[in-house]
Design an enzyme around this catalytic site. Sequence first.
Site, PDB file in Angstrom:
ATOM      1  N   GLU A 274      -4.704  -7.151  37.201  1.00 22.09           N
ATOM      2  CA  GLU A 274      -3.925  -6.823  38.397  1.00 22.09           C
ATOM      3  C   GLU A 274      -3.101  -8.042  38.816  1.00 22.09           C
ATOM      4  O   GLU A 274      -3.555  -9.178  38.719  1.00 22.09           O
ATOM      5  CB  GLU A 274      -4.887  -6.440  39.526  1.00 22.09           C
TER       6      GLU A 274
ATOM      7  N   LYS B 214      -2.221   2.810  41.786  1.00 17.35           N
ATOM      8  CA  LYS B 214      -3.523   2.722  42.436  1.00 17.35           C
ATOM      9  C   LYS B 214      -3.701   3.851  43.447  1.00 17.35           C
ATOM     10  O   LYS B 214      -2.900   4.023  44.357  1.00 17.35           O
ATOM     11  CB  LYS B 214      -3.661   1.359  43.123  1.00 17.35           C
TER      12      LYS B 214
ATOM     13  N   CYS C 142      -8.860  -3.040  40.711  1.00 17.85           N
ATOM     14  CA  CYS C 142      -9.584  -3.852  41.693  1.00 17.85           C
ATOM     15  C   CYS C 142     -10.724  -3.079  42.362  1.00 17.85           C
ATOM     16  O   CYS C 142     -11.632  -2.615  41.711  1.00 17.85           O
ATOM     17  CB  CYS C 142      -8.614  -4.430  42.712  1.00 17.85           C
TER      18      CYS C 142
END
Length: 535
Positions: free
Chosen positions: A269, A329, A385
Amino acid sequence: MNPVRRLLVSLIAGGLLCLAFPTFDVWVAAPLSLTLLAWAVTGLGAGRGLLAGVLFGLAFFVPTLSWSGIYVGALPWLALATLESLFIGIAGALYGWLSRAGRVRPLAFALVWVVTEGFRARAPYGGFPWLKLAFSQADSPVGRLVALGGAPFVGFVLALLGGLLALAVQRLLASRRAGSLGAGMPWGPVALPVAAALVLGVAGLAVPLPTDGQAAQFLGVQGNVPKAGLDFNAQRRAVLDNHVAATWQAQTDIEAGLAPTPDLVVWPENASDIDPVRNADARDEIAATVTRLGRPLVVGGLLEEPPGMVSNVSLLYEPGQGITDRYVKRHPVPFAEYIPNRSFFRMFSAEVDRVSRDFVAGPSVGVFDVTGTAGQQIRAGVAICFEVAYDDIMRDAVQAGANVLLVQTNNATFGYTAESPQQLAISRVRAMEFGRSVVHVSTVGQSALITPDGTAHQVTALFTQALVRGALPLRDATTVATRLGEAPEWAAAAALALLLVLQARGGTHRSGPAPRADDSEDSTEDKEAHDRDAA
């Protein structure tokens, strides 16, 4: 034991639970902590149970989430810890009410725990499941049960185990106070819950965690950042250059025959916070890297879209084709990647405007299809994440056909704290839960390759430039946990609802006041002494 001492025990129990999580990694502290909590809250009633639960939560969450305030100050950290503690407070209130007769109820305690933990994982703003009990059990026999019922089932078993031990302690103390401790003591009432707890504690050893499957070669690149902290991306070009340079060095080793050719290369990321779609320099650097690799590359980046917002994305580049797939995301982090109810929270802190543009939530599951050098079909499920902590996001990728999982993360904003080891532990549990290898790659560490049995290989140090590379099995078989999905949580919620209804109906037929918390053990002792005399 009087209520004040019980509250003190709850506080100690919360502190003990800290030891179960990284970087302490004393997994047995989790069931022992819940033993103390169950014993302390039994008989307290709803009000005192609420207070006991909050104290437990504060003693646990404040130190364990200290990384959340490392650069942004104490207010967000303590606000998050307090919010999470309120969910433990709800658990304490529910169990305190269910056990107000003064007897430890292991099943009720376990149901309350797993239901309130599930609630915490969903609310508010999508929840924060980061410190689920299961995520402390990557190295324990109990942790292997995650393949049967997911993280909620592991939490249920740990809470049930703790409740059984608390029941044994209560019975032991009751017999001691009744004067029957000694050679003539009936050990059965104490031994039975202890034996049941021991069986639960080792039952996971019977759960197979297969690691076979056609192998594919993976290369994860941890490029590092110029400096830790919130301003790491002030030198976005340096971060991109670091990942390019590390990848080119890896390719030099491959060309020299010192390392195998990867089937898939993964950057973390924020490897390119310069939009590679709209910025020619970033686009050219990545394109040149993909050309030299001759293999597909997954890049974590930011896109300046949609208008007025930002997208946290994972981009699949393939040689000669450019970007062939993308994942946005799905669960941006509230108060970090977007500010909910911005005008309201601005009244408490102007820091909310550090996030000047909100991140958009992606619409769909991310699975990248890649053909390996030996013809293997790699179907890589992507999580960015904190998404690794959300059961549904990880399960959706597997149910969509992923035979390997990619976890791309950036831990630069948390410095040299336990956040990165905690996240790696979650990825290890996910590997066992879904029977999938995991390529866990961080911008700054810790990165690792994880096999489906939860073993982490080549774990890197924080804030170093490093590579993780090697063969991982691709697996298509689905675990029981994958097939059951959310069913165990809903079953627990239904069972708890039934218990609450039965308790409420039973309470309407009782006369007289409920026993006081400090009398509950004496009441139990009197009952057991009466039963022995009657026998």
